[in-house]
Design a protein around this motif. Structure first.
Motif: not given
Length: 144
Positions: A8, A10, A31, A38, A54, A76
């Motif tokens: 992931p 961000v 993500l 997640l 999510w 994440v």
């Protein structure tokens, strides 16, 4: 052979600063493949997984909690991609403390109040349907 997913990344957060329990939108890449993919979300070192929602592989919405650090990365972690990195940071602001002489605002839920427009002709006095203590403040009686 199975192809491994990228970790992931961000790339954005909105807003990028706020007090504890601020709702934030996290944007990025990889993500997760779904809500169950997640497995970790930390903002400024605080675990935000319990409030995470999510939305897609590029968007997660959550609330920032009480954090140890006042500024930090958004990390994440997913089952499919592992622990990610962040190109942005979040700044946690300290909430203002309100003293006894400071002005403050109180939210009163108006849905519990009597609507005078709809029941005007029913013969019920409006005050009889209003809650006696709408703010929920307990007052001690002296000399019981």
């Amino acid at each position: 052979m199975s192809r491994s997913r990228q970790p992931p990344l961000v790339t954005g957060i909105s807003p990028n600063e706020g007090i504890p329990w601020t709702k934030v939108t996290i944007r990025g890449e990889n993500l997760g493949t779904g809500p169950t993919d997640l497995i970790g979300l930390a903002i400024c070192g605080h675990n935000c997984l319990l409030t995470a929602e999510w939305m897609s592989a590029s968007k997660i919405v959550c609330r920032v909690g009480q954090a140890k650090n006042d500024k930090g990365d958004i990390i994440v972690t997913t089952k499919s991609g592992g622990k990610g990195t962040s190109t942005v940071s979040f700044k946690l602001l300290k909430p203002e403390k309100i003293g006894i002489l400071d002005q403050s605002a109180v939210w009163v839920d108006e849905m519990n109040y009597y609507d005078m427009r709809t029941d005007r002709n029913k013969g019920i006095p409006p005050l009889s349907l209003r809650p006696a203590n709408p703010l929920g403040i307990e007052i001690e009686k002296i000399g019981k």
